[in-house]
Design a protein around this motif. Structure first.
Motif, mmCIF file in Angstrom:
data_model
loop_
_atom_site.group_PDB
_atom_site.id
_atom_site.type_symbol
_atom_site.label_atom_id
_atom_site.label_comp_id
_atom_site.label_asym_id
_atom_site.label_seq_id
_atom_site.Cartn_x
_atom_site.Cartn_y
_atom_site.Cartn_z
ATOM 1 N N LEU A 200 0.821 -1.220 0.000
ATOM 2 C CA LEU A 200 0.000 0.000 0.000
ATOM 3 C C LEU A 200 0.852 1.266 0.000
ATOM 4 N N TYR A 201 0.277 2.299 -0.634
ATOM 5 C CA TYR A 201 0.966 3.578 -0.771
ATOM 6 C C TYR A 201 0.877 4.381 0.533
ATOM 7 N N GLY A 202 2.009 4.837 1.044
ATOM 8 C CA GLY A 202 1.980 5.713 2.225
ATOM 9 C C GLY A 202 2.555 5.097 3.487
ATOM 10 N N THR A 205 4.647 7.817 5.546
ATOM 11 C CA THR A 205 4.117 9.091 6.047
ATOM 12 C C THR A 205 2.688 9.037 6.564
ATOM 13 N N ARG A 206 1.898 8.036 6.169
ATOM 14 C CA ARG A 206 0.490 8.077 6.540
ATOM 15 C C ARG A 206 0.224 7.456 7.902
ATOM 16 N N PRO A 207 -0.617 8.105 8.744
ATOM 17 C CA PRO A 207 -1.081 7.463 9.974
ATOM 18 C C PRO A 207 -1.802 6.159 9.595
ATOM 19 N N GLU A 213 -7.405 3.452 4.816
ATOM 20 C CA GLU A 213 -8.578 4.111 4.226
ATOM 21 C C GLU A 213 -8.300 4.549 2.790
ATOM 22 N N TYR A 214 -7.127 5.129 2.539
ATOM 23 C CA TYR A 214 -6.825 5.680 1.215
ATOM 24 C C TYR A 214 -6.350 4.638 0.215
ATOM 25 N N ALA A 215 -6.139 3.405 0.669
ATOM 26 C CA ALA A 215 -5.633 2.380 -0.250
ATOM 27 C C ALA A 215 -6.764 1.903 -1.155
ATOM 28 N N SER A 216 -7.165 2.800 -2.062
ATOM 29 C CA SER A 216 -8.325 2.493 -2.900
ATOM 30 C C SER A 216 -8.047 1.292 -3.792
ATOM 31 N N GLU A 217 -6.747 1.071 -4.151
ATOM 32 C CA GLU A 217 -6.431 -0.030 -5.053
ATOM 33 C C GLU A 217 -6.737 -1.398 -4.424
ATOM 34 N N ALA A 218 -6.740 -1.469 -3.073
ATOM 35 C CA ALA A 218 -6.984 -2.757 -2.416
ATOM 36 C C ALA A 218 -8.478 -3.097 -2.377
ATOM 37 N N SER A 305 8.295 9.117 -5.772
ATOM 38 C CA SER A 305 7.917 9.400 -7.157
ATOM 39 C C SER A 305 6.655 10.259 -7.219
ATOM 40 N N THR A 306 5.729 10.019 -6.301
ATOM 41 C CA THR A 306 4.523 10.854 -6.291
ATOM 42 C C THR A 306 4.862 12.293 -5.896
ATOM 43 N N LEU A 307 5.788 12.438 -4.951
ATOM 44 C CA LEU A 307 6.239 13.787 -4.563
ATOM 45 C C LEU A 307 6.804 14.531 -5.783
ATOM 46 N N LEU A 308 7.539 13.803 -6.621
ATOM 47 C CA LEU A 308 8.113 14.443 -7.808
ATOM 48 C C LEU A 308 7.041 14.821 -8.830
ATOM 49 N N ASN A 309 6.071 13.926 -9.040
ATOM 50 C CA ASN A 309 4.968 14.276 -9.940
ATOM 51 C C ASN A 309 4.237 15.521 -9.454
ATOM 52 N N ALA A 310 4.163 15.669 -8.140
ATOM 53 C CA ALA A 310 3.463 16.820 -7.559
ATOM 54 C C ALA A 310 4.168 18.138 -7.870
ATOM 55 N N HIS A 342 -1.540 18.232 -5.048
ATOM 56 C CA HIS A 342 -1.608 17.127 -6.017
ATOM 57 C C HIS A 342 -2.555 16.037 -5.516
ATOM 58 N N ARG A 343 -2.425 15.690 -4.221
ATOM 59 C CA ARG A 343 -3.280 14.635 -3.666
ATOM 60 C C ARG A 343 -4.747 15.031 -3.700
ATOM 61 N N ARG A 344 -5.011 16.299 -3.397
ATOM 62 C CA ARG A 344 -6.390 16.770 -3.443
ATOM 63 C C ARG A 344 -6.913 16.679 -4.879
ATOM 64 N N ASN A 345 -6.083 17.079 -5.836
ATOM 65 C CA ASN A 345 -6.512 17.021 -7.233
ATOM 66 C C ASN A 345 -6.768 15.589 -7.703
ATOM 67 N N LEU A 346 -5.889 14.655 -7.267
ATOM 68 C CA LEU A 346 -6.088 13.257 -7.665
ATOM 69 C C LEU A 346 -7.397 12.746 -7.088
ATOM 70 N N SER A 347 -7.622 13.050 -5.836
ATOM 71 C CA SER A 347 -8.809 12.500 -5.185
ATOM 72 C C SER A 347 -10.087 13.130 -5.752
HETATM 73 O O1 C5P Z 1 1.085 9.777 -8.628
HETATM 74 P P1 C5P Z 1 1.519 8.384 -8.989
HETATM 75 O O2 C5P Z 1 1.087 8.014 -10.365
HETATM 76 O O3 C5P Z 1 2.956 8.141 -8.751
HETATM 77 O O4 C5P Z 1 0.726 7.445 -7.977
HETATM 78 C C1 C5P Z 1 0.981 6.065 -7.934
HETATM 79 C C2 C5P Z 1 -0.134 5.388 -7.155
HETATM 80 O O5 C5P Z 1 -0.069 5.787 -5.783
HETATM 81 C C3 C5P Z 1 -1.511 5.773 -7.630
HETATM 82 O O6 C5P Z 1 -1.989 4.870 -8.590
HETATM 83 C C4 C5P Z 1 -2.337 5.717 -6.361
HETATM 84 O O7 C5P Z 1 -2.934 4.474 -6.198
HETATM 85 C C5 C5P Z 1 -1.360 5.940 -5.252
HETATM 86 N N1 C5P Z 1 -1.510 7.270 -4.677
HETATM 87 C C6 C5P Z 1 -2.334 7.441 -3.587
HETATM 88 N N2 C5P Z 1 -2.473 8.673 -3.008
HETATM 89 C C7 C5P Z 1 -1.810 9.712 -3.519
HETATM 90 C C8 C5P Z 1 -0.964 9.563 -4.626
HETATM 91 C C9 C5P Z 1 -0.840 8.314 -5.190
HETATM 92 O O8 C5P Z 1 -2.951 6.496 -3.134
HETATM 93 N N3 C5P Z 1 -1.972 10.871 -2.941
#
Ligand code: C5P
Ligand code: C5P
Ligand code: C5P
Ligand code: ZN
Length: 474
Positions: A200-202, A205-207, A213-218, A305-310, A342-347
């Protein structure tokens, strides 16, 4: 320390490119604005600097004729393109033939129909550019060829691993193919560590409740996207989930505590009917950077990598590059505030797509976000949307977003299941966009294009037909 080449198939070409750079009178480094492009630039710039080659750096959202023209007028004798260039080889070679500059290219995208001498791309050597080597990986191979003493650039493998993971090259089994040689270099240099862990992502840094909760992929019923459910789940575990009144994070847990959590999570997933393949994906090969501080985004390769995309996808490539080059003060705190945005925009973007739904054609599904989603992140959101409620994962997804009043950005995402059946989105994007007066390219599994506004419907019908042809031939 061994000094063997990380990707033997590419070493001769890499040496040839390195020799050209050493003899150049001035170098412009041009790279792409995403995690892989930033890490490519960071690897290349450190390698150039260590080799005593002076250079300037520029970033671009997409390489096209206009951008290449702007590069040509800077009057640098040599231009090093990283994480793009191959797809625009036809245009680049026109400039080369006019004597504008000598191109050196370290890329992994599908090459356009042209050839040039200093072209380092895994696809030219039978290595898959979508899954086995990233732009940062190609740049790393070049960096190894540029190193002043054998093995002295191996610390740059950490950034190359961040680039590969940023381009989604890592599956549950981790990185494969040529990428493995880079991981080995990083491990030997003490800058990369590999473990079998929760995927899972986080984790840094994530509590804990937010991690789940945020691991939507699972997609675990009652936990994913369910704040109360995630809190109840962790509170019922036989471990202390708080310390001094604060939620602990995954990194704060001992090995035994981690096992307890994973086992409980798997039990819950099984009892709530989550399919076996998704349960298996909860644990897999993960990568950390042991030289970075524990509990920061930089320690975990996927959070890095997500930090860099942000940064780069919001016109702040300078911030992301500075972080890659070691700035842990101003640039890092700036990157963190960009990450919140970035996270707010993704969500919000993901929420918008799932509530609006997609239109299903015979062979593809698509949505048009107009101005609701920034065009630089619509591809990330399209990828995250696949498999979410109401969005099929057995069809490629195509997303549109407004780039300007005149132009529309297209992002396409598929799956490795579909590429094995013949899907090649780079061909779909190139041909469908050119048929409506635009241009595009990318990888078989993920590609993009820019088309004139107003041609979306025509684009959809051409793309639908080409995908149909790809999936039925052989
Ligand atoms: O932004 P990036 O494409 O690197 O994100 C990789 C994966 O990390 C996303 O598919 C998403 O499932 C997860 N992610 C997340 N919360 C974020 C950013 C990314 O769960 N704020
Ligand atoms: O331009 P670049 O090669 O860096 O971009 C590749 C894009 O393709 C990234 O946004 C990455 O997330 C996406 N991708 C994907 N699924 C894969 C491989 C790449 O969504 N399996
Ligand atoms: O922007 P997005 O993440 O959807 O891009 C996916 C892939 O398509 C990237 O590798 C990108 O370089 C490529 N692409 C392209 N031409 C475009 C847009 C995207 O080759 N006009
Ligand atoms: Zn890339």
């Amino acid at each position: 320390m061994s000094d063997t080449a990380p990707v033997p198939a590419l070493s001769e070409r890499a040496t040839h490119c390195a020799d050209r750079l050493r003899s150049a009178s001035s170098v412009l480094l041009a790279s792409h604005i995403d995690a892989d492009g930033l890490t490519s630039a960071a690897v290349a710039s450190q390698a150039l600097e260590r080799a005593g080659i002076s250079f300037e750096t520029v970033f671009a959202k997409q390489l096209d004729r206009e951008v290449i023209e702007a590069i040509a007028v800077t009057d640098h004798e040599t231009v090093l393109f990283t994480d793009f260039g191959s797809g625009q080889l036809d245009i680049i070679t026109e400039f080369e033939q006019d004597g504008a500059f000598t191109p050196v290219i370290a890329d992994h995208h599908q090459p356009a129909d042209a050839e040039t001498e200093y072209h380092l791309n895994p696809l030219l050597f039978g290595i898959d550019g979508a899954s086995e080597l990233s732009g940062a990986g190609a740049s790393y191979v070049l960096a190894r060829a540029l190193e002043p003493t054998p093995g002295s650039n191996r610390d740059l493998a950490a950034l190359a691993v961040v680039g590969a993971v940023g381009d989604m090259q890592s599956g549950t089994d981790g990185l494969t193919g040529a990428n493995e040689g880079i991981v080995e270099d990083g491990v030997a240099a003490g800058v990369v560590s590999v473990s079998t862990d929760l995927t899972l992502y986080g984790k840094q840094t994530r509590p804990l409740p937010k991690l789940l909760e945020y691991a939507s992929e699972a997609r675990i019923p009652g936990i994913s996207n369910n704040e109360g459910g995630a809190i109840a789940f962790v509170t019922e575990l036989a471990i202390d989930v708080k310390q001094d009144g604060e939620w602990r994070r995954w990194v704060d847990l001992s090995d035994d505590e981690r096992k307890t959590l994973v086992n409980a999570l798997i039990r819950r997933a099984v009892s709530s009917g989550v399919p076996a393949d998704r349960i298996n994906d909860l644990v897999g090969t993960t990568y950390q950077l042991p030289a970075e501080e524990l509990g920061t985004e930089l320690r975990d390769v996927s959070e890095f990598s997500t930090l860099l995309n942000a940064t780069a996808r919001y016109d702040r490539a300078d911030v992301g590059l500075a972080v890659c080059l070691g700035d842990r003060e101003d640039a890092l705190s700036e990157a963190r505030s960009l990450l919140l945005n970035h996270r707010r925009n993704l969500s919000e973007g993901l929420q918008w797509v799932t509530s609006e739904g997609v239109t299903v054609e015979s062979n593809i599904q698509w949505f048009d976000a107009g101005t609701r989603i920034r065009e630089t992140i619509v591809g990330i959101i399209a990828g995250m949307a696949v498999g979410a409620d109401g969005i099929r994962h057995d069809l490629p997804i195509i997303a549109f977003a407004a780039e300007s009043a005149e132009e529309t950005k297209v992002s396409a995402r598929g799956s490795h299941f579909l590429t094995r059946k013949g899907l090649d989105l780079s061909v779909v994007m190139r041909e469908a966009s050119q048929s409506v007066g635009g241009d595009g390219g990318g990888h078989n599994v993920a590609a993009g294009a820019t088309i004139p506004a107003g041609t979306e419907n025509e684009f959809v019908s051409v793309a639908d037909r080409i995908v149909g042809e790809q999936l039925t031939s052989d």
